[in-house]
Design a protein around this motif. Structure first.
Motif, PDB file in Angstrom:
ATOM      1  N   ILE A  91      66.493 -44.388 -81.979  1.00 22.68           N
ATOM      2  CA  ILE A  91      65.356 -43.658 -81.621  1.00 22.68           C
ATOM      3  C   ILE A  91      65.639 -42.166 -80.964  1.00 22.68           C
ATOM      4  CG2 ILE A  91      64.885 -44.335 -79.326  1.00 22.68           C
ATOM      5  CD1 ILE A  91      62.064 -45.071 -80.162  1.00 22.68           C
ATOM      6  N   THR A  92      66.639 -42.000 -80.626  1.00 23.34           N
ATOM      7  CA  THR A  92      67.176 -40.701 -80.041  1.00 23.34           C
ATOM      8  C   THR A  92      67.630 -39.576 -81.224  1.00 23.34           C
ATOM      9  OG1 THR A  92      69.547 -41.227 -79.686  1.00 23.34           O
ATOM     10  CG2 THR A  92      67.988 -41.671 -77.796  1.00 23.34           C
ATOM     11  N   ASN A  93      67.544 -40.165 -82.527  1.00 21.02           N
ATOM     12  CA  ASN A  93      67.684 -39.292 -83.639  1.00 21.02           C
ATOM     13  C   ASN A  93      66.544 -39.530 -84.650  1.00 21.02           C
ATOM     14  OD1 ASN A  93      69.053 -37.754 -85.158  1.00 21.02           O
ATOM     15  ND2 ASN A  93      70.394 -39.317 -86.345  1.00 21.02           N
ATOM     16  N   ILE A  94      65.304 -39.190 -84.248  1.00 19.11           N
ATOM     17  CA  ILE A  94      64.222 -39.255 -85.146  1.00 19.11           C
ATOM     18  C   ILE A  94      64.392 -38.291 -86.141  1.00 19.11           C
ATOM     19  CG2 ILE A  94      61.916 -39.179 -85.571  1.00 19.11           C
ATOM     20  CD1 ILE A  94      61.435 -40.136 -82.803  1.00 19.11           C
ATOM     21  N   GLY A  95      64.477 -38.802 -87.667  1.00 19.42           N
ATOM     22  CA  GLY A  95      64.735 -37.760 -88.912  1.00 19.42           C
ATOM     23  C   GLY A  95      63.740 -37.026 -88.934  1.00 19.42           C
ATOM     24  N   LYS A 100      49.364 -41.955 -91.836  1.00 23.96           N
ATOM     25  CA  LYS A 100      47.785 -41.919 -91.447  1.00 23.96           C
ATOM     26  C   LYS A 100      47.663 -41.260 -89.993  1.00 23.96           C
ATOM     27  CE  LYS A 100      46.415 -46.272 -93.688  1.00 23.96           C
ATOM     28  NZ  LYS A 100      45.985 -47.611 -93.491  1.00 23.96           N
ATOM     29  N   GLU A 101      48.382 -41.359 -89.183  1.00 21.36           N
ATOM     30  CA  GLU A 101      48.014 -40.757 -87.783  1.00 21.36           C
ATOM     31  C   GLU A 101      48.400 -39.206 -88.095  1.00 21.36           C
ATOM     32  OE1 GLU A 101      50.316 -41.821 -84.282  1.00 21.36           O
ATOM     33  OE2 GLU A 101      49.736 -44.042 -84.639  1.00 21.36           O
ATOM     34  N   GLN A 102      49.296 -38.672 -88.835  1.00 24.62           N
ATOM     35  CA  GLN A 102      49.477 -37.401 -88.895  1.00 24.62           C
ATOM     36  C   GLN A 102      48.578 -36.895 -89.843  1.00 24.62           C
ATOM     37  OE1 GLN A 102      51.163 -35.205 -87.269  1.00 24.62           O
ATOM     38  NE2 GLN A 102      50.615 -33.230 -88.776  1.00 24.62           N
ATOM     39  N   GLY A 148      57.801 -39.666 -84.240  1.00 25.43           N
ATOM     40  CA  GLY A 148      57.255 -38.777 -83.291  1.00 25.43           C
ATOM     41  C   GLY A 148      55.786 -39.180 -82.607  1.00 25.43           C
ATOM     42  N   ASN A 149      55.541 -39.208 -81.528  1.00 25.46           N
ATOM     43  CA  ASN A 149      54.169 -39.085 -80.873  1.00 25.46           C
ATOM     44  C   ASN A 149      53.319 -40.672 -81.679  1.00 25.46           C
ATOM     45  OD1 ASN A 149      52.530 -36.456 -79.402  1.00 25.46           O
ATOM     46  ND2 ASN A 149      54.759 -36.688 -79.805  1.00 25.46           N
ATOM     47  N   GLY A 163      63.691 -43.353 -86.737  1.00 23.20           N
ATOM     48  CA  GLY A 163      62.187 -43.273 -86.765  1.00 23.20           C
ATOM     49  C   GLY A 163      61.748 -43.877 -88.114  1.00 23.20           C
ATOM     50  N   LEU A 164      60.596 -43.422 -88.584  1.00 25.06           N
ATOM     51  CA  LEU A 164      59.964 -44.242 -89.560  1.00 25.06           C
ATOM     52  C   LEU A 164      59.066 -43.270 -90.415  1.00 25.06           C
ATOM     53  CD1 LEU A 164      59.429 -47.239 -90.741  1.00 25.06           C
ATOM     54  CD2 LEU A 164      57.621 -47.249 -88.963  1.00 25.06           C
ATOM     55  N   VAL A 165      59.084 -43.591 -91.707  1.00 22.07           N
ATOM     56  CA  VAL A 165      58.030 -43.035 -92.582  1.00 22.07           C
ATOM     57  C   VAL A 165      57.346 -44.383 -92.994  1.00 22.07           C
ATOM     58  CG1 VAL A 165      57.363 -41.623 -94.650  1.00 22.07           C
ATOM     59  CG2 VAL A 165      59.370 -41.171 -93.131  1.00 22.07           C
TER      60      VAL A 165
END
Length: 594
Positions: free
Chosen positions: A224-228, A258-260, A211-212, A250-252
């Motif tokens: 992408i409409t079901n980001i974990g 880093k962004e978060q 997200g973001n 989504g993605l980890v």
């Protein structure tokens, strides 16, 4: 119920990052087959806290976040059946009321400090501006302090299944859950610090799972409409692995983490009532797809103080919008502003504390359609008295010139925004950490949790320094002009009226250029008209290939009183990424751009 479970890593899942998150996330998490030990969530922000405080003080609304109840009710059966623990920030300014509601299916501190506020206003200092409470031209209506996680740990240890918090710090539920699970003491600072940063990573729910995310174009758009939602696995030694629910979108990755990590921080010290985390050596290592280890975090004792937020009635505000299209937008704005000020008159204008006419957007040359070249013109005003913004003093003098002004002048037909509404002012300051009281829904006696005794002074400033080992930029020639964000990730956010922004390179080979390029002077140059002249702190995260800046008092009094659109401080990162700079050609040759 209060015994400590087995020592395997505790799996903590965040299911809400704000009041604006999916309401069904907690029910889906409680119902899924994947094992979770503790659910945590945040239904609060510095936007709804002052609003709820004003509503309660004036008897115009409830003080807790009711969207939490909507989310909780369908999840309760599975939470109970599976023995999942839950700790949440949702009480806002009426934790007792929320507690009563949950039993049927606090952190308010003004009374404790109001005498001191009246007697010694000069000793309460605004964290962002340095202004004293004595200099603040508003009367506090409500106060909240930001608590740590050890009260949550104590509640779980005493057998609680659901812990309702009025206002603990965002990451505190994760500290509390991990400290309870592993039996950590209050002086296990390294372990607590790692849990604190794990909490920071998942506190905003899907911000760490896609997200973001600057790299959103690289995500799998089929899911992408079901980001974990994120899960932090925290071991007894504080080892942290970030992941997400299996089979979700989504993605980890190192980049999402880093962004978060760079979001809403103040520098190398991350402060909490339980521990001070030292984060400048933070490192992310990818273990497997969607599994990233956090390391490099160490801990120090917590500060003796905690943040207290004071809410006051700021007054009233209203706004009016025009659509503007055509050539010579700057000249059209000059015409409109001159006519508006003349028609409002000096007497009306003198009653506003804020009167701001701004244009948002720009018109391209040779546009393809009308929508591409329409800009938004916004008149925004604030006043201490409602009458100054009533129709005859705001809406009518603004609209009465519409036939007389720029070509094609068209105001927005929905005039509800021009009706005056209350806004609040917010004053964040420091107080000594208080004693906490944990209440139970059955006959058990309340628990008192005293503040920590081993503390350090609150660092009023963070380390700031120029580039380390700078390399002459000429060594990176040849270059080509392109947007900075094609080769650099960034994330920005708010803390009060401060704004932080962190920018990081795509690879270690590009890090020497970014570190050398992003001086404080360069940041100010890139900000252009956005720079307001305030203090700027600069530091580096070597292992993240990141440069971090803290802009003091950049956001016009913070989220509830800000006159602009960027009330949360997020826009700065995207603005900087749009700026055109000289990028080494070798970076373009390194691979796909962002």
């Amino acid at each position: 119920m209060g015994s400590i479970p087995s020592p395997h890593p505790v799996r903590i899942m965040n299911i809400s990052g704000s009041p604006c998150d999916k309401r069904d996330a907690i029910a889906k998490a409680a119902a899924m087959d994947e094992h979770i030990d503790v659910l945590v969530g945040d239904w609060m922000s510095e936007l709804n806290m002052p609003t709820r405080a004003y509503n309660v003080t004036n008897g115009t609304g409830i003080g807790y976040e009711e969207s939490f109840l909507e989310a909780l009710e369908p999840a309760l059966e599975n939470i109970a059946k599976k023995g999942i623990k839950l700790a949440c920030n949702a009480g806002t300014v009426a934790t007792q009321d929320l507690y009563d509601m949950v039993v049927k299916l606090g952190d308010a501190v003004l009374d404790l400090v109001k005498d001191d506020l009246r007697a010694h206003p000069e000793k309460f200092i605004h964290i962002s501006t340095g202004q004293t409470l004595e200099e603040w031209d508003f009367d506090p209506l409500f106060a909240q302090c930001y608590l740590g996680g050890m009260g949550i740990a104590a509640a779980f240890s005493a057998g609680a299944d659901i812990v309702l918090c009025g206002r603990v710090a965002d990451a505190s539920p994760i500290i509390g859950a991990a400290a309870w699970w592993h039996g950590w003491s209050r002086t296990d600072y390294d372990e607590l610090a790692r849990a604190l940063i794990a909490g920071h990573l998942i506190e905003c729910s899907v911000y760490v799972t896609g997200g973001n995310f600057n790299g959103f174009k690289t995500l799998d758009w089929e899911s992408i409409t079901n980001i974990g939602y994120p899960i932090a696995e925290i071991s007894a030694d504080g080892d942290v692995v970030m992941t997400k629910v299996e089979g979700t979108g989504g993605l980890v990755s190192q980049e999402t983490c880093k962004e978060q990590l760079l979001y809403e921080i103040q520098g190398m010290y991350y402060l909490n009532c339980d521990v001070t985390a030292v984060i400048n050596q933070a490192l992310f290592t990818e273990l497997a797809p969607n599994r990233v280890r956090l390391s490099g975090i160490t801990g120090l004792p917590p500060p003796a103080t905690t943040k207290m937020g004071l809410t006051a009635l700021g007054g009233y505000q209203a706004e009016l919008h025009w659509a503007m299209i055509g050539l010579d937008i700057p000249e059209r704005m000059k015409l409109l502003e001159k006519q508006l000020k003349e028609h409002f008159g000096k007497e009306r204008l003198s009653r506003f504390s804020t009167w701001d006419l701004s244009v948002y957007g720009s018109a391209p040359v040779n546009p393809r359609c009308q929508n591409e070249c329409i800009v938004d013109v916004r008149l925004f005003a604030q006043a201490r008295e409602r009458e100054a913004l009533e129709e005859g003093n705001f809406l009518r003098p603004a609209l009465d010139i519409n036939m007389h002004t720029y070509p094609s002048a068209t105001f927005h037909a929905d005039l509800r925004t021009a009706v005056p509404k209350v806004y609040t002012e917010y004053f964040p300051t420091l107080i000594p950490q208080p004693t906490q009281t944990i209440y139970f829904s059955d006959s058990r006696e309340a628990i008192k949790l005293l503040p920590p005794t081993n503390t350090i002074p609150h660092p009023h400033s963070q380390p700031s320094y120029p580039p380390t080992n700078p390399v002459p930029l000429s060594t990176f020639s040849p270059t080509q002009r392109m947007e900075l964000g094609r080769v650099v990730y960034a994330r920005a956010g708010d803390k009060g009226s401060n704004c932080n922004v962190g920018l990081f390179a795509r690879s270690s080979s590009e890090w020497p250029w970014l570190r050398s390029f992003l001086t404080t002077e360069r940041l100010i140059e890139l900000m252009g008209e956005e720079y307001k002249g305030g203090k700027v702190d600069r530091m580096e995260f070597e292992n993240l290939w990141a440069v971090h800046f803290l802009l003091h008092d950049h956001l016009d009094r913070g989220v509830t009183a800000n006159r602009g659109y960027d009330i949360l401080g997020k826009f700065l990162a995207e603005f900087l990424r749009m700026r055109v700079v000289d990028v080494p050609v070798s970076f373009v040759e390194n691979g796909e751009l962002l």
